[in-house]
Design an enzyme around this catalytic site. Structure first.
Site, PDB file in Angstrom:
ATOM      1  N   GLY A  75       2.804  -0.979   4.373  1.00  0.00           N
ATOM      2  CA  GLY A  75       2.836   0.424   3.986  1.00  0.00           C
ATOM      3  C   GLY A  75       4.274   0.848   3.728  1.00  0.00           C
ATOM      4  O   GLY A  75       4.824   0.622   2.645  1.00  0.00           O
ATOM      5  N   GLY A  76       4.906   1.420   4.757  1.00  0.00           N
ATOM      6  CA  GLY A  76       6.254   1.991   4.625  1.00  0.00           C
ATOM      7  C   GLY A  76       7.264   1.090   3.922  1.00  0.00           C
ATOM      8  O   GLY A  76       7.979   1.535   3.016  1.00  0.00           O
ATOM      9  N   SER A 136       3.291  -1.782  10.497  1.00  0.00           N
ATOM     10  CA  SER A 136       4.751  -1.762  10.681  1.00  0.00           C
ATOM     11  C   SER A 136       5.407  -3.122  10.435  1.00  0.00           C
ATOM     12  O   SER A 136       6.327  -3.503  11.167  1.00  0.00           O
ATOM     13  CB  SER A 136       5.111  -1.243  12.072  1.00  0.00           C
ATOM     14  OG  SER A 136       4.595   0.061  12.236  1.00  0.00           O
ATOM     15  N   GLU A 174      -5.529  -4.491  10.926  1.00  0.00           N
ATOM     16  CA  GLU A 174      -4.505  -3.466  11.082  1.00  0.00           C
ATOM     17  C   GLU A 174      -4.794  -2.648  12.340  1.00  0.00           C
ATOM     18  O   GLU A 174      -5.585  -1.706  12.295  1.00  0.00           O
ATOM     19  CB  GLU A 174      -4.495  -2.542   9.863  1.00  0.00           C
ATOM     20  CG  GLU A 174      -4.167  -3.253   8.572  1.00  0.00           C
ATOM     21  CD  GLU A 174      -3.506  -2.307   7.572  1.00  0.00           C
ATOM     22  OE1 GLU A 174      -2.379  -2.591   7.171  1.00  0.00           O
ATOM     23  OE2 GLU A 174      -4.114  -1.282   7.233  1.00  0.00           O
ATOM     24  N   GLY A 196       2.540   2.392  10.804  1.00  0.00           N
ATOM     25  CA  GLY A 196       3.554   3.441  10.613  1.00  0.00           C
ATOM     26  C   GLY A 196       4.087   3.960  11.936  1.00  0.00           C
ATOM     27  O   GLY A 196       4.392   5.139  12.064  1.00  0.00           O
ATOM     28  N   ASN A 244       0.874  -1.178   0.000  1.00  0.00           N
ATOM     29  CA  ASN A 244       0.000   0.000   0.000  1.00  0.00           C
ATOM     30  C   ASN A 244       0.908   1.224   0.000  1.00  0.00           C
ATOM     31  O   ASN A 244       1.468   1.580   1.034  1.00  0.00           O
ATOM     32  CB  ASN A 244      -0.892  -0.046   1.254  1.00  0.00           C
ATOM     33  CG  ASN A 244      -1.713   1.214   1.408  1.00  0.00           C
ATOM     34  OD1 ASN A 244      -1.817   2.027   0.487  1.00  0.00           O
ATOM     35  ND2 ASN A 244      -2.306   1.391   2.582  1.00  0.00           N
ATOM     36  N   TRP A 245       1.036   1.843  -1.174  1.00  0.00           N
ATOM     37  CA  TRP A 245       1.983   2.963  -1.290  1.00  0.00           C
ATOM     38  C   TRP A 245       1.431   4.255  -0.700  1.00  0.00           C
ATOM     39  O   TRP A 245       2.136   5.254  -0.624  1.00  0.00           O
ATOM     40  CB  TRP A 245       2.354   3.179  -2.765  1.00  0.00           C
ATOM     41  CG  TRP A 245       3.130   2.054  -3.381  1.00  0.00           C
ATOM     42  CD1 TRP A 245       3.548   0.894  -2.781  1.00  0.00           C
ATOM     43  CD2 TRP A 245       3.596   1.975  -4.738  1.00  0.00           C
ATOM     44  NE1 TRP A 245       4.226   0.103  -3.671  1.00  0.00           N
ATOM     45  CE2 TRP A 245       4.275   0.742  -4.877  1.00  0.00           C
ATOM     46  CE3 TRP A 245       3.499   2.820  -5.851  1.00  0.00           C
ATOM     47  CZ2 TRP A 245       4.858   0.344  -6.087  1.00  0.00           C
ATOM     48  CZ3 TRP A 245       4.078   2.424  -7.051  1.00  0.00           C
ATOM     49  CH2 TRP A 245       4.756   1.204  -7.170  1.00  0.00           C
ATOM     50  N   LYS A 246       0.175   4.240  -0.307  1.00  0.00           N
ATOM     51  CA  LYS A 246      -0.470   5.435   0.264  1.00  0.00           C
ATOM     52  C   LYS A 246      -0.237   6.640  -0.654  1.00  0.00           C
ATOM     53  O   LYS A 246      -0.225   6.479  -1.864  1.00  0.00           O
ATOM     54  CB  LYS A 246       0.026   5.670   1.698  1.00  0.00           C
ATOM     55  CG  LYS A 246      -0.138   4.418   2.560  1.00  0.00           C
ATOM     56  CD  LYS A 246       0.045   4.653   4.022  1.00  0.00           C
ATOM     57  CE  LYS A 246      -0.156   3.340   4.765  1.00  0.00           C
ATOM     58  NZ  LYS A 246      -0.068   3.468   6.204  1.00  0.00           N
ATOM     59  N   HIS A 284      -9.590   1.364   5.042  1.00  0.00           N
ATOM     60  CA  HIS A 284      -8.285   1.560   5.689  1.00  0.00           C
ATOM     61  C   HIS A 284      -8.442   2.557   6.842  1.00  0.00           C
ATOM     62  O   HIS A 284      -9.218   3.502   6.754  1.00  0.00           O
ATOM     63  CB  HIS A 284      -7.258   2.072   4.674  1.00  0.00           C
ATOM     64  CG  HIS A 284      -5.867   2.046   5.221  1.00  0.00           C
ATOM     65  ND1 HIS A 284      -5.390   3.038   6.047  1.00  0.00           N
ATOM     66  CD2 HIS A 284      -4.881   1.133   5.097  1.00  0.00           C
ATOM     67  CE1 HIS A 284      -4.151   2.732   6.400  1.00  0.00           C
ATOM     68  NE2 HIS A 284      -3.816   1.582   5.838  1.00  0.00           N
ATOM     69  N   GLU A 310      -6.761   4.947   7.818  1.00  0.00           N
ATOM     70  CA  GLU A 310      -6.536   6.364   7.503  1.00  0.00           C
ATOM     71  C   GLU A 310      -7.786   6.988   6.894  1.00  0.00           C
ATOM     72  O   GLU A 310      -8.050   8.167   7.067  1.00  0.00           O
ATOM     73  CB  GLU A 310      -5.306   6.504   6.597  1.00  0.00           C
ATOM     74  CG  GLU A 310      -4.029   6.326   7.416  1.00  0.00           C
ATOM     75  CD  GLU A 310      -2.886   5.634   6.709  1.00  0.00           C
ATOM     76  OE1 GLU A 310      -2.878   5.612   5.467  1.00  0.00           O
ATOM     77  OE2 GLU A 310      -2.001   5.102   7.409  1.00  0.00           O
TER      78      GLU A 310
HETATM   79  P1  PGA Z   1       2.766   0.450   7.680  1.00  0.00           P
HETATM   80  O1  PGA Z   1       1.315   0.655   7.014  1.00  0.00           O
HETATM   81  O2  PGA Z   1       3.326  -0.832   7.155  1.00  0.00           O
HETATM   82  O3  PGA Z   1       3.561   1.656   7.227  1.00  0.00           O
HETATM   83  O4  PGA Z   1       2.558   0.411   9.142  1.00  0.00           O
HETATM   84  C1  PGA Z   1       0.423  -0.419   6.883  1.00  0.00           C
HETATM   85  C2  PGA Z   1      -0.877   0.066   6.327  1.00  0.00           C
HETATM   86  O5  PGA Z   1      -1.349   1.137   6.728  1.00  0.00           O
HETATM   87  O6  PGA Z   1      -1.489  -0.594   5.462  1.00  0.00           O
END
Ligand code: PGA
Length: 272
Positions: free
Chosen positions: A239-240, A218, A171, A177, A13-15, A99, A101
């Site tokens: 994500g990251g 994470s 999640e 993150g 997930n590149w956000k 998600h 966010e």
């Molecule tokens: P993260 O993000 O790996 O940076 O914690 C995961 C996500 O939000 O899908």
């Protein structure tokens, strides 16, 4: 009881990251370093503006294209929104919905998330439905109630074969993150068990055993195996660490190294 081998995922997930140039380079880096990836389902979810670009790079590869969100209408006067029809047009097979966010930073409700799930599945997109509690909710011992609400509302109106288009991503919001708060593999394991129990009540035991449940929050090359080896963890949503090809590839390799644990896991859960 019948055993099921669930699909195993590694999702990037590149956000809201990358430029066009970086997106192309990153997708190429993943494909070039992939090798043989067994039965793993690998998905890249770039930002909307780069879906076509990244889709072009992924063409003919074993990596699927996914979107990070969509609006729950096929078309219409919804300025700034993107429809499932458009996603399919751009070659997406998957869409991430709910998600944290979107829930917490953009205020999207369980009900709105459910509208998206229903619409995406009807459009024949495969959905990754994210669920997870905040730190405050966990500390107030509300994790079970929150997951239950997000799952039962999120999946309302999705039944029968439509469920085959679904996977769940657990999640915990506090672990996304986050350098300070990481969920332990045991916490992930416990939450996945809980989710499967809730899925059993919501969709019936057969679907509860069939639906993959991924973990996200994470996940890094260093801890990916610890999560992936947990019974009931059917993949990881990254994500990251998905923004660097070598880190994402290291996680893919960790997932490839887990097939034995996976087949043992399915059996263990099915007789539980
Ligand atoms: P993260 O993000 O790996 O940076 O914690 C995961 C996500 O939000 O899908």
């Amino acid at each position: 009881m019948k055993t099921h081998t669930r699909q195993k995922f590694v999702v990037g997930n590149w956000k809201m990251h990358t430029t066009a140039l970086e997106a192309e380079k990153l997708a190429r880096g993943v494909i070039d370093g992939l090798g043989v990836a067994d039965d793993l389902t690998i998905i890249l979810c770039p930002p909307f503006p780069y879906l076509a670009l990244v889709g072009g790079v992924l063409e003919g590869s074993r990596v699927a294209l996914g979107a990070q969100n969509m609006y729950p209408e096929a078309e219409g006067a919804f300025t700034g929104e993107v429809s499932p029809t458009m996603l399919l047009d751009l070659g997406c097979r998957y869409v991430i919905l709910g998600h944290s966010e979107r829930r917490h930073k953009l205020g999207e409700s369980d009900h709105f998330t459910n509208q998206k799930v229903v619409c995406a599945v009807a459009a024949e997109l495969d959905v990754i439905l994210c669920v997870g509690e905040t730190l405050k909710q966990r500390q107030a011992k509300q994790t079970e109630a929150v997951l239950d609400r997000q799952l039962s509302t999120g999946l309302a109106g999705v039944a029968g074969e439509a469920l085959s288009r679904l996977s769940i991503a657990y999640e915990p919001v506090w672990a996304i993150g986050n350098e300070e708060h990481h969920a332990s593999p045991q916490q992930a394991h416990d939450a996945h068990l809980l989710i499967r129990r809730q899925l059993s009540r919501i969709c019936g035991e057969t679907w509860a055993q069939k639906l993959p449940v991924q973990y996200g929050g994470s996940v890094q090359p260093e801890n990916a195996s610890a999560f992936l080896s947990q019974p009931g963890v059917d993949g990881v949503l990254i994500g990251g660490a998905s923004l660097k090809a070598e880190e994402f590839l290291a996680i893919i390799h960790a997932a490839i190294a887990e097939p034995l644990a996976n087949s043992r896991r399915s059996k263990v859960l099915d007789v539980a």
